[in-house]
Design an enzyme around this catalytic site. Structure first.
Site, PDB file in Angstrom:
ATOM      1  N   SER A 142       0.901  -1.240  -0.033  1.00 41.36           N
ATOM      2  CA  SER A 142       0.170  -0.119  -0.048  1.00 41.36           C
ATOM      3  C   SER A 142       0.899   1.233  -0.157  1.00 41.36           C
ATOM      4  O   SER A 142       2.119   1.064   0.481  1.00 41.36           O
ATOM      5  CB  SER A 142      -0.841  -0.056   1.329  1.00 41.36           C
ATOM      6  OG  SER A 142      -1.500   1.207   1.617  1.00 41.36           O
ATOM      7  N   TYR A 155      -2.401  -0.718  10.165  1.00 36.71           N
ATOM      8  CA  TYR A 155      -2.512  -1.117   8.449  1.00 36.71           C
ATOM      9  C   TYR A 155      -1.188  -0.523   8.109  1.00 36.71           C
ATOM     10  O   TYR A 155      -0.471  -1.411   7.295  1.00 36.71           O
ATOM     11  CB  TYR A 155      -3.559  -0.629   7.957  1.00 36.71           C
ATOM     12  CG  TYR A 155      -3.714  -0.797   6.333  1.00 36.71           C
ATOM     13  CD1 TYR A 155      -4.105  -2.213   6.122  1.00 36.71           C
ATOM     14  CD2 TYR A 155      -3.492  -0.066   5.360  1.00 36.71           C
ATOM     15  CE1 TYR A 155      -4.213  -2.503   4.607  1.00 36.71           C
ATOM     16  CE2 TYR A 155      -3.269  -0.148   4.096  1.00 36.71           C
ATOM     17  CZ  TYR A 155      -3.812  -1.514   3.682  1.00 36.71           C
ATOM     18  OH  TYR A 155      -3.752  -1.787   2.357  1.00 36.71           O
TER      19      TYR A 155
END
Length: 259
Positions: A142, A155
């Site tokens: 990401s 995350y």
């Protein structure tokens, strides 16, 4: 859940076998279907059932946090379908929340899926690729791995750890001709993205950015669709990227401003 309900039968089509985790939906499904369109044999693995079908598609229930289940599935796949020459790690979870209030179980689950999962698959498949002196691994991370995100600390930290894990794995496997790379999407139209659209937040607001949340907008003026990410993955798996390893390809429409 782990390794149950497998449909791994028959022999591989020409070109070896590609293992894709998190293949039930979103980016994982787009990657699996793009590989199938190339005529590849694909093992689509997920904790959820695979709802689509195609020639040369084989489905398996797999919990990537279970190292023994990963090893068993990889061994069984190579015995029945043939060598796995491409691994794409897509399985991931997002538990949003402020770090000062974050739950221990959510923290542990985030790292178990997002970081330990790619370790398990990279270990099982990478060891076999090393012995054969060929193969390519791509992990979907990401852009949060290199840009702080309010309310997404767990995350972001897990994706940063995974990104560096893949660099280290790539360094260890490079002498054997095995390449490891990372694709880092930004906002992509998936179920994970839409779970963040709370309090009236819309796609247009994601594109515009939110200064209050320290989130830049997207210069290209659109959210990615899963196919945009799949195309980047396919490039890194291809012979066109045969001299590319330990790299981090960001696919976010410019949202991280070239960081």
């Amino acid at each position: 859940m782990a390794g149950g309900g497998d449909r791994v039968t028959g022999r591989a089509a020409e070109g070896g076998v590609a293992l894709v985790t998190g293949a039930a939906q979103g980016i994982g499904a787009a990657v699996a279907q793009a590989l199938l369109a190339q005529g590849r044999t694909v093992l689509a693995a997920d904790v959820q059932a695979i709802a689509y079908a195609a020639p040369h598609l084989h489905a398996a229930r797999l919990d990537v946090t279970d190292g023994a289940a990963v090893e068993a599935l990889v061994a069984r796949t190579e015995a029945t379908l043939g060598p796995i020459d491409a691994l794409v790690n897509v399985a991931g979870v997002l538990h949003p929340g402020a770090l000062t209030e974050f739950d221990d179980d959510a923290w542990a689950h985030t790292f178990a899926v997002n970081t330990t999962g790619p370790f398990h698959t990279g270990r099982a498949v990478g060891r076999r690729m090393k012995a054969r002196r060929c193969g390519a691994i791509v992990t979907v991370s990401s852009n949060a791995a290199h840009l702080a995100r309010a309310g997404m600390g767990a995350y972001a930290a897990s994706k940063a750890a995974t990104t560096h894990l893949m660099r280290c794995l790539g360094l260890e496997l490079a002498p054997y001709g095995v390449r490891c790379n990372v694709v880092a999407p930004g906002s992509t139209d998936t179920a994970m993205q839409r779970q963040l659209w709370t309090g009236g937040r819309t796609e247009a607001q994601v594109i515009a950015g939110d200064l209050g949340a320290y989130r830049p907008g997207i210069p290209l003026g659109r959210i990615a669709d899963p196919g945009d990410v799949a195309h980047a993955v396919l490039f890194l798996l291809s012979d066109g990227a045969r001299h590319v390893t330990m790299q981090h390809l960001t696919v976010d429409g410019g949202a991280t401003l070239g960081h």
